[in-house]
Design an enzyme around this catalytic site. Structure first.
Site, PDB file in Angstrom:
ATOM      1  N   ASP A  25       4.788   5.498 -11.653  1.00 26.15           N
ATOM      2  CA  ASP A  25       5.853   5.037 -12.553  1.00 26.15           C
ATOM      3  C   ASP A  25       7.232   5.503 -12.085  1.00 26.15           C
ATOM      4  OD1 ASP A  25       6.835   3.719 -14.750  1.00 26.15           O
ATOM      5  OD2 ASP A  25       6.454   5.351 -16.156  1.00 26.15           O
ATOM      6  N   HIS A  42      10.457  -1.236  -6.287  1.00 20.31           N
ATOM      7  CA  HIS A  42       9.042  -1.534  -6.043  1.00 20.31           C
ATOM      8  C   HIS A  42       8.743  -1.516  -4.541  1.00 20.31           C
ATOM      9  CE1 HIS A  42       8.607  -2.275 -10.221  1.00 20.31           C
ATOM     10  NE2 HIS A  42       9.249  -3.427 -10.245  1.00 20.31           N
ATOM     11  N   ASN A  73       2.385  -5.513 -18.126  1.00 22.58           N
ATOM     12  CA  ASN A  73       3.463  -5.824 -17.180  1.00 22.58           C
ATOM     13  C   ASN A  73       3.656  -7.334 -17.003  1.00 22.58           C
ATOM     14  OD1 ASN A  73       2.723  -2.948 -15.037  1.00 22.58           O
ATOM     15  ND2 ASN A  73       4.172  -3.100 -16.732  1.00 22.58           N
TER      16      ASN A  73
HETATM   17  C1  IPE Z   1       2.437   1.927 -16.468  1.00 25.12           C
HETATM   18  O1  IPE Z   1       3.806   1.946 -16.346  1.00 25.12           O
HETATM   19  C2  IPE Z   1       1.844   0.827 -15.645  1.00 25.12           C
HETATM   20  C3  IPE Z   1       1.884   1.037 -14.215  1.00 25.12           C
HETATM   21  C4  IPE Z   1       2.331   2.095 -13.590  1.00 25.12           C
HETATM   22  C5  IPE Z   1       1.352  -0.034 -13.431  1.00 25.12           C
HETATM   23  P1  IPE Z   1       4.780   1.161 -17.354  1.00 25.12           P
HETATM   24  O2  IPE Z   1       6.153   1.445 -16.897  1.00 25.12           O
HETATM   25  O3  IPE Z   1       4.378  -0.258 -17.440  1.00 25.12           O
HETATM   26  O4  IPE Z   1       4.465   1.870 -18.750  1.00 25.12           O
HETATM   27  P2  IPE Z   1       5.394   2.126 -19.994  1.00 25.12           P
HETATM   28  O5  IPE Z   1       5.940   0.796 -20.431  1.00 25.12           O
HETATM   29  O6  IPE Z   1       6.478   3.058 -19.558  1.00 25.12           O
HETATM   30  O7  IPE Z   1       4.497   2.763 -21.004  1.00 25.12           O
HETATM   31  C1  IPE Z   2       6.206   1.360 -11.990  1.00 23.46           C
HETATM   32  O1  IPE Z   2       7.576   1.430 -12.078  1.00 23.46           O
HETATM   33  C2  IPE Z   2       5.710   0.070 -11.370  1.00 23.46           C
HETATM   34  C3  IPE Z   2       5.130  -0.872 -12.350  1.00 23.46           C
HETATM   35  C4  IPE Z   2       4.913  -0.625 -13.607  1.00 23.46           C
HETATM   36  C5  IPE Z   2       4.747  -2.182 -11.859  1.00 23.46           C
HETATM   37  P1  IPE Z   2       8.385   0.744 -13.259  1.00 23.46           P
HETATM   38  O2  IPE Z   2       8.744  -0.632 -12.856  1.00 23.46           O
HETATM   39  O3  IPE Z   2       7.667   0.874 -14.545  1.00 23.46           O
HETATM   40  O4  IPE Z   2       9.691   1.652 -13.264  1.00 23.46           O
HETATM   41  P2  IPE Z   2      10.467   2.236 -14.524  1.00 23.46           P
HETATM   42  O5  IPE Z   2       9.454   2.938 -15.375  1.00 23.46           O
HETATM   43  O6  IPE Z   2      11.075   1.069 -15.236  1.00 23.46           O
HETATM   44  O7  IPE Z   2      11.474   3.158 -13.948  1.00 23.46           O
HETATM   45 MG    MG Z   3       7.639   2.284 -15.997  1.00 24.17          MG
END
Ligand code: IPE
Ligand code: IPE
Ligand code: MG
Length: 248
Positions: A25, A42, A73
């Site tokens: 994350d 990403h 997602n």
């Molecule tokens: C969890 O992260 C999912 C992945 C790392 C694939 P998210 O960023 O989607 O989760 P929340 O929304 O912070 O709980």
């Molecule tokens: C994790 O990073 C990757 C996925 C959930 C696909 P995020 O895209 O959730 O990054 P933040 O949490 O918004 O910083």
């Molecule tokens: Mg996230």
């Protein structure tokens, strides 16, 4: 301490977790901090995936499970979803040889029916190419959520009951586990979540029942061998009791 690499010791003074799961994350925040679009975070996160795999191999981990894209997602802006799917395709195509050479068996777990045909083909190819790898098992959780997985289990078990091949009183942990995406694998010993968030976000709700949790403050693109080994060291300081009283 044992083997040295990159000048720093391996934290092998205690048991190495056999199965490590990671909620990767913080890509979006990493990009935002640099005034870059989210997809740049990403893309940078792919390097951290390589680093995590190398570190897990080095530490002697048997199974590495990476949460890459959740069911929820799919509710992100279409542009971000497209960028994530094309990165997944790129990853599957560009890392295939390397993962094969390293003896890593890759499995993609989740609801792939929602993934576009080109990406699905690339992930099927990486699974086929790496099948039988003995060094480590790598699970990439894509279009996955713990509740969706439990619903899948419930439907499968209900089907068996309605067909008369299973009686309700026969349903036990093993019945459930046989329907999970992770069937045949032991539960994670260690869960790492990056970016300092203290939540599961619908990840492996059945399997994490007794998993040790390590929260790392770094954003996923900054995750390195150092953070991985720090998590293993943290794990080695834990006492796992599984509801029993302390031993010794
Ligand atoms: C969890 O992260 C999912 C992945 C790392 C694939 P998210 O960023 O989607 O989760 P929340 O929304 O912070 O709980
Ligand atoms: C994790 O990073 C990757 C996925 C959930 C696909 P995020 O895209 O959730 O990054 P933040 O949490 O918004 O910083
Ligand atoms: Mg996230």
């Amino acid at each position: 301490m044992s083997t040295q690499r990159n000048g720093s010791p391996l934290p092998l003074d205690g048991p190495v977790p056999n199965h490590v799961a990671i909620i990767m994350d913080g890509n979006g925040r990493w990009a935002c901090d640099r005034d870059l679009p989210r997809h740049a975070g990403h893309r940078e996160g792919m390097k951290a995936v390589r680093e995590a795999i190398e570190s897990a191999l080095e530490a002697g981990v048997g199974i590495l499970t990476l949460f890459a894209f959740s069911t929820e997602n799919w509710n992100r802006p279409e542009e971000e979803i497209l960028a994530l799917m094309s990165l997944l395709k790129l990853y599957a195509e560009s890392e295939r040889e390397e993962l094969m050479d390293q003896g890593i068996e890759v499995r993609i777990l989740g609801d792939l029916s929602r993934v576009d045909a080109g990406t699905r083909m690339a992930v099927e190819e990486i699974e086929a190419a790496t099948r039988g790898g003995q060094a480590m098992r790598l699970n990439l959780m894509i279009s996955y959520s713990g509740r969706a997985e439990i619903l899948k289990v419930v439907r499968g078990v209900a089907q068996q009951v309605s067909e008369g091949t299973l009686r309700p009183e026969e349903i036990d942990d093993a019945t459930v586990e046989a329907h999970l995406h992770t069937r045949g694998l032991p539960d994670p010993d260690l869960l790492i979540r990056t970016s300092g968030e203290f939540r599961l976000s619908n990840f492996m709700l059945w399997q994490l029942a007794y998993t040790e949790i390590h929260i790392s403050g770094v954003l996923w693109p900054d995750f390195s061998r150092r953070e991985f080994m720090a998590a293993v060291e943290d794990y080695q300081r834990r006492e796992r009791r599984f509801g029993r009283v302390p031993t010794g």
